[in-house]
Design a protein around this motif. Structure first.
Motif, PDB file in Angstrom:
ATOM      1  N   ASP A 166       0.857  -1.185   0.000  1.00  0.00           N
ATOM      2  CA  ASP A 166       0.000   0.000   0.000  1.00  0.00           C
ATOM      3  C   ASP A 166       0.898   1.243   0.000  1.00  0.00           C
ATOM      4  O   ASP A 166       1.456   1.608   1.037  1.00  0.00           O
ATOM      5  CB  ASP A 166      -0.896  -0.010   1.239  1.00  0.00           C
ATOM      6  N   PRO A 167       1.051   1.907  -1.161  1.00  0.00           N
ATOM      7  CA  PRO A 167       1.962   3.070  -1.224  1.00  0.00           C
ATOM      8  C   PRO A 167       1.600   4.187  -0.257  1.00  0.00           C
ATOM      9  O   PRO A 167       2.498   4.835   0.293  1.00  0.00           O
ATOM     10  CB  PRO A 167       1.842   3.525  -2.680  1.00  0.00           C
ATOM     11  N   TRP A 168       0.316   4.432  -0.029  1.00  0.00           N
ATOM     12  CA  TRP A 168      -0.084   5.508   0.876  1.00  0.00           C
ATOM     13  C   TRP A 168       0.324   5.192   2.312  1.00  0.00           C
ATOM     14  O   TRP A 168       0.890   6.031   3.011  1.00  0.00           O
ATOM     15  CB  TRP A 168      -1.573   5.743   0.768  1.00  0.00           C
ATOM     16  N   ARG A 169       0.070   3.977   2.758  1.00  0.00           N
ATOM     17  CA  ARG A 169       0.479   3.603   4.121  1.00  0.00           C
ATOM     18  C   ARG A 169       2.001   3.623   4.251  1.00  0.00           C
ATOM     19  O   ARG A 169       2.535   3.984   5.299  1.00  0.00           O
ATOM     20  CB  ARG A 169      -0.050   2.209   4.476  1.00  0.00           C
ATOM     21  N   THR A 170       2.693   3.217   3.188  1.00  0.00           N
ATOM     22  CA  THR A 170       4.159   3.236   3.231  1.00  0.00           C
ATOM     23  C   THR A 170       4.679   4.660   3.332  1.00  0.00           C
ATOM     24  O   THR A 170       5.612   4.945   4.100  1.00  0.00           O
ATOM     25  CB  THR A 170       4.739   2.552   1.975  1.00  0.00           C
ATOM     26  N   LEU A 171       4.075   5.578   2.582  1.00  0.00           N
ATOM     27  CA  LEU A 171       4.498   6.977   2.634  1.00  0.00           C
ATOM     28  C   LEU A 171       4.213   7.572   4.013  1.00  0.00           C
ATOM     29  O   LEU A 171       5.056   8.312   4.562  1.00  0.00           O
ATOM     30  CB  LEU A 171       3.784   7.778   1.550  1.00  0.00           C
ATOM     31  N   LEU A 172       3.068   7.256   4.584  1.00  0.00           N
ATOM     32  CA  LEU A 172       2.768   7.762   5.923  1.00  0.00           C
ATOM     33  C   LEU A 172       3.766   7.213   6.944  1.00  0.00           C
ATOM     34  O   LEU A 172       4.253   7.951   7.812  1.00  0.00           O
ATOM     35  CB  LEU A 172       1.339   7.370   6.324  1.00  0.00           C
ATOM     36  N   TRP A 173       4.078   5.924   6.836  1.00  0.00           N
ATOM     37  CA  TRP A 173       5.056   5.341   7.758  1.00  0.00           C
ATOM     38  C   TRP A 173       6.423   5.995   7.572  1.00  0.00           C
ATOM     39  O   TRP A 173       7.104   6.336   8.560  1.00  0.00           O
ATOM     40  CB  TRP A 173       5.183   3.835   7.514  1.00  0.00           C
ATOM     41  N   ALA A 174       6.847   6.189   6.330  1.00  0.00           N
ATOM     42  CA  ALA A 174       8.175   6.732   6.043  1.00  0.00           C
ATOM     43  C   ALA A 174       8.344   8.157   6.537  1.00  0.00           C
ATOM     44  O   ALA A 174       9.470   8.620   6.740  1.00  0.00           O
ATOM     45  CB  ALA A 174       8.453   6.673   4.539  1.00  0.00           C
ATOM     46  N   THR A 175       7.234   8.856   6.777  1.00  0.00           N
ATOM     47  CA  THR A 175       7.298  10.232   7.249  1.00  0.00           C
ATOM     48  C   THR A 175       6.812  10.367   8.690  1.00  0.00           C
ATOM     49  O   THR A 175       6.429  11.454   9.124  1.00  0.00           O
ATOM     50  CB  THR A 175       6.469  11.149   6.330  1.00  0.00           C
ATOM     51  N   GLY A 176       6.831   9.261   9.411  1.00  0.00           N
ATOM     52  CA  GLY A 176       6.493   9.295  10.833  1.00  0.00           C
ATOM     53  C   GLY A 176       5.043   9.504  11.138  1.00  0.00           C
ATOM     54  O   GLY A 176       4.680   9.954  12.237  1.00  0.00           O
ATOM     55  N   ARG A 177       4.152   9.138  10.208  1.00  0.00           N
ATOM     56  CA  ARG A 177       2.725   9.389  10.397  1.00  0.00           C
ATOM     57  C   ARG A 177       1.891   8.118  10.540  1.00  0.00           C
ATOM     58  O   ARG A 177       0.667   8.196  10.510  1.00  0.00           O
ATOM     59  CB  ARG A 177       2.199  10.218   9.218  1.00  0.00           C
ATOM     60  N   THR A 187      11.038   8.085  13.454  1.00  0.00           N
ATOM     61  CA  THR A 187      11.017   9.299  14.279  1.00  0.00           C
ATOM     62  C   THR A 187      11.719  10.471  13.606  1.00  0.00           C
ATOM     63  O   THR A 187      11.445  11.623  13.929  1.00  0.00           O
ATOM     64  CB  THR A 187      11.684   9.028  15.638  1.00  0.00           C
ATOM     65  N   GLU A 188      12.634  10.187  12.683  1.00  0.00           N
ATOM     66  CA  GLU A 188      13.307  11.244  11.921  1.00  0.00           C
ATOM     67  C   GLU A 188      13.382  10.805  10.470  1.00  0.00           C
ATOM     68  O   GLU A 188      13.642   9.639  10.176  1.00  0.00           O
ATOM     69  CB  GLU A 188      14.723  11.504  12.449  1.00  0.00           C
ATOM     70  N   TRP A 189      13.182  11.738   9.550  1.00  0.00           N
ATOM     71  CA  TRP A 189      13.224  11.370   8.141  1.00  0.00           C
ATOM     72  C   TRP A 189      13.568  12.580   7.283  1.00  0.00           C
ATOM     73  O   TRP A 189      13.365  13.720   7.668  1.00  0.00           O
ATOM     74  CB  TRP A 189      11.871  10.788   7.703  1.00  0.00           C
ATOM     75  N   ARG A 190      14.127  12.293   6.130  1.00  0.00           N
ATOM     76  CA  ARG A 190      14.369  13.285   5.089  1.00  0.00           C
ATOM     77  C   ARG A 190      14.133  12.603   3.753  1.00  0.00           C
ATOM     78  O   ARG A 190      14.450  11.429   3.602  1.00  0.00           O
ATOM     79  CB  ARG A 190      15.830  13.793   5.114  1.00  0.00           C
ATOM     80  N   TRP A 191      13.573  13.328   2.815  1.00  0.00           N
ATOM     81  CA  TRP A 191      13.530  12.730   1.490  1.00  0.00           C
ATOM     82  C   TRP A 191      14.866  12.927   0.798  1.00  0.00           C
ATOM     83  O   TRP A 191      15.690  13.739   1.208  1.00  0.00           O
ATOM     84  CB  TRP A 191      12.388  13.283   0.651  1.00  0.00           C
ATOM     85  N   ARG A 192      15.069  12.179  -0.274  1.00  0.00           N
ATOM     86  CA  ARG A 192      16.378  12.136  -0.917  1.00  0.00           C
ATOM     87  C   ARG A 192      16.232  12.327  -2.431  1.00  0.00           C
ATOM     88  O   ARG A 192      15.832  11.410  -3.148  1.00  0.00           O
ATOM     89  CB  ARG A 192      17.074  10.803  -0.634  1.00  0.00           C
ATOM     90  N   ASN A 193      16.544  13.530  -2.895  1.00  0.00           N
ATOM     91  CA  ASN A 193      16.639  13.747  -4.332  1.00  0.00           C
ATOM     92  C   ASN A 193      17.888  13.043  -4.858  1.00  0.00           C
ATOM     93  O   ASN A 193      18.818  12.755  -4.110  1.00  0.00           O
ATOM     94  CB  ASN A 193      16.699  15.242  -4.642  1.00  0.00           C
ATOM     95  N   ASN A 194      17.904  12.783  -6.152  1.00  0.00           N
ATOM     96  CA  ASN A 194      19.013  12.014  -6.710  1.00  0.00           C
ATOM     97  C   ASN A 194      20.314  12.810  -6.722  1.00  0.00           C
ATOM     98  O   ASN A 194      20.328  14.032  -6.827  1.00  0.00           O
ATOM     99  CB  ASN A 194      18.687  11.531  -8.123  1.00  0.00           C
ATOM    100  N   LEU A 195      21.417  12.089  -6.604  1.00  0.00           N
ATOM    101  CA  LEU A 195      22.751  12.674  -6.620  1.00  0.00           C
ATOM    102  C   LEU A 195      23.183  12.928  -8.052  1.00  0.00           C
ATOM    103  O   LEU A 195      22.992  12.096  -8.936  1.00  0.00           O
ATOM    104  CB  LEU A 195      23.735  11.711  -5.946  1.00  0.00           C
ATOM    105  N   VAL A 196      23.774  14.094  -8.306  1.00  0.00           N
ATOM    106  CA  VAL A 196      24.354  14.422  -9.610  1.00  0.00           C
ATOM    107  C   VAL A 196      25.805  14.832  -9.391  1.00  0.00           C
ATOM    108  O   VAL A 196      26.102  15.689  -8.556  1.00  0.00           O
ATOM    109  CB  VAL A 196      23.571  15.552 -10.307  1.00  0.00           C
ATOM    110  N   ILE A 197      26.714  14.197 -10.143  1.00  0.00           N
ATOM    111  CA  ILE A 197      28.151  14.442 -10.003  1.00  0.00           C
ATOM    112  C   ILE A 197      28.670  15.076 -11.287  1.00  0.00           C
ATOM    113  O   ILE A 197      28.509  14.498 -12.372  1.00  0.00           O
ATOM    114  CB  ILE A 197      28.898  13.129  -9.729  1.00  0.00           C
ATOM    115  N   PRO A 198      29.281  16.268 -11.223  1.00  0.00           N
ATOM    116  CA  PRO A 198      29.858  16.867 -12.434  1.00  0.00           C
ATOM    117  C   PRO A 198      31.071  16.078 -12.894  1.00  0.00           C
ATOM    118  O   PRO A 198      31.852  15.585 -12.087  1.00  0.00           O
ATOM    119  CB  PRO A 198      30.237  18.277 -11.981  1.00  0.00           C
ATOM    120  N   ALA A 199      31.217  15.965 -14.218  1.00  0.00           N
ATOM    121  CA  ALA A 199      32.313  15.168 -14.778  1.00  0.00           C
ATOM    122  C   ALA A 199      32.774  15.764 -16.098  1.00  0.00           C
ATOM    123  O   ALA A 199      32.621  15.164 -17.160  1.00  0.00           O
ATOM    124  CB  ALA A 199      31.877  13.721 -14.968  1.00  0.00           C
ATOM    125  N   GLY A 200      33.331  16.967 -16.048  1.00  0.00           N
ATOM    126  CA  GLY A 200      33.844  17.591 -17.263  1.00  0.00           C
ATOM    127  C   GLY A 200      32.735  17.887 -18.247  1.00  0.00           C
ATOM    128  O   GLY A 200      31.830  18.680 -17.978  1.00  0.00           O
TER     129      GLY A 200
END
Length: 361
Positions: A166-177, A187-200
């Motif tokens: 259940d994506p909705w229940r998973t999202l609520l759990w992942a955000t402490g709800r 009890t603590e959470w942050r979302w994570r945007n993707n990492l981008v590494i410069p390479a010339g």
């Protein structure tokens, strides 16, 4: 691949406003929003503020900090008018997402200090869904957004969270709800945007679970590929990342990256790690290029940048790679990137008979 853009922002806002409009005659100021310390009124104002802030980041191309402005409501603004403000700021974010080129990244602090248009759309949707839940809980309303929207958020902002049925229940759990069977409370959470590494001449753009799902299924992962791309190795690596995500073991910074040319935004190949560093601090890398991109030094530039990023992490002592004995081109890439040949992989091990190369800190 199902995109994450203006349409999803509008869908989230429309659903939230439709529900909250049924309770505009209630006291939002004196009622706490769910588990938050905020009132329902403040939570709604916060949503509007975030939507316009995200639109401003994209429109203003902010790269080092938030654009220094905030939204202020006129005195006497009622709940109905506040919902109109939410609709308006949602429309502005949707417009900003639609008109921002894919390669543009703007400042956001978590966790790698930038996000592209898809990331800001996902964050806007998340703000709407989660705080509408908070307000609805405070006002005693029933709220459940579309599962597809929730899955879109999870596969872009929570790559480290094992998906549930259940994506909705998973999202609520992942955000402490909320709670999920078999999982400890968050009890603590942050979302994570993707990492981008410069390479010339390139950027190495982290592949989200959403993109990995599409690549593994034969799609483009949301990237604009040159002719002949992506190569099968990239699809195989995406499938490995997807498997780790589904198992809840995915660490996105140690996953797959797509090599994108700065000059035209075209994807030319894939590169990434076979997993997180082992107990000895060794991390293995792999790479491939679309045939039309070979012979231009792209793999060398990408490998240098990715290896430098890895070796700058405290848990990494060396970067490791293997190649077939007859793959002179791959061996040349490793040598130019500073790797030295260390051994031939034993015949009874994984990758038997291959040459092994290593780059130490």
């Amino acid at each position: 691949m199902r995109s994450m853009g203006g349409e999803q922002v509008e869908e989230a806002v429309a659903g939230a406003v439709a529900l909250l409009r049924t309770a505009v005659d209630r006291d939002w100021e004196g009622v706490r929003a769910g588990r938050l310390e905020w009132s329902c009124r403040y939570a709604a104002e916060h949503v509007a503020g975030d939507l316009i802030a995200y639109a401003g980041q994209l429109a203003g191309r902010a790269t080092t900090a938030y654009v220094p402005f905030e939204i202020t409501l006129d005195d006497g603004t009622g709940n109905e008018d506040l919902l109109h403000v939410v609709e308006t700021t949602g429309a502005l974010l949707a417009a900003a997402v639609r008109t921002t080129p894919r390669e543009v990244r703007a400042f956001h602090p978590y966790p790698f200090r930038s996000a592209n248009r898809e990331g800001f759309a996902a964050m806007g949707v998340a703000e709407v869904l989660l705080h509408t839940h908070d307000i609805a809980e405070g006002l005693g309303l029933s709220y459940e957004p579309p599962a597809g929207l929730c899955a879109d958020v999870l596969t872009r902002l929570f790559p480290h969270v094992r998906p549930g049925e259940d994506p909705w229940r998973t999202l609520l759990w992942a955000t402490g709800r909320g709670e999920l069977p078999g999982r400890a409370p968050v009890t603590e959470w942050r979302w994570r945007n993707n990492l981008v590494i410069p390479a010339g001449r390139l950027t190495l753009q982290g592949v989200t679970p959403a993109a990995a799902t599409d690549l593994a299924a034969g799609g483009d992962g949301g990237f604009a590929w040159i002719e002949g791309g992506p190569f099968q190795g990239t699809r195989d690596a995406a499938a490995m990342a997807l498997k780790a995500y589904e198992a809840g073991t995915h660490r996105p910074e140690w996953g797959v990256f797509v090599l994108v040319r700065r000059e035209d935004g075209r994807a030319v190949g894939g590169m990434g790690f076979h997993g997180a560093p082992d107990d000895d601090g060794r991390v293995e890398v792999g790479y491939d290029l679309a045939e039309a991109a070979r012979g231009n030094g792209y793999a060398t530039e990408g490998l240098r940048a990715l290896s430098a990023w890895a070796l700058d992490r405290e848990e990494v002592t060396s970067v490791f790679a293997t190649t077939e004995p007859d793959n002179a081109a791959s061996q040349a890439v490793l040598t130019r990137a500073g790797f030295g040949r260390v051994a031939v992989v034993p015949e009874d091990g994984a990758g038997a008979g291959q040459y092994a190369y290593e780059l130490r800190r």
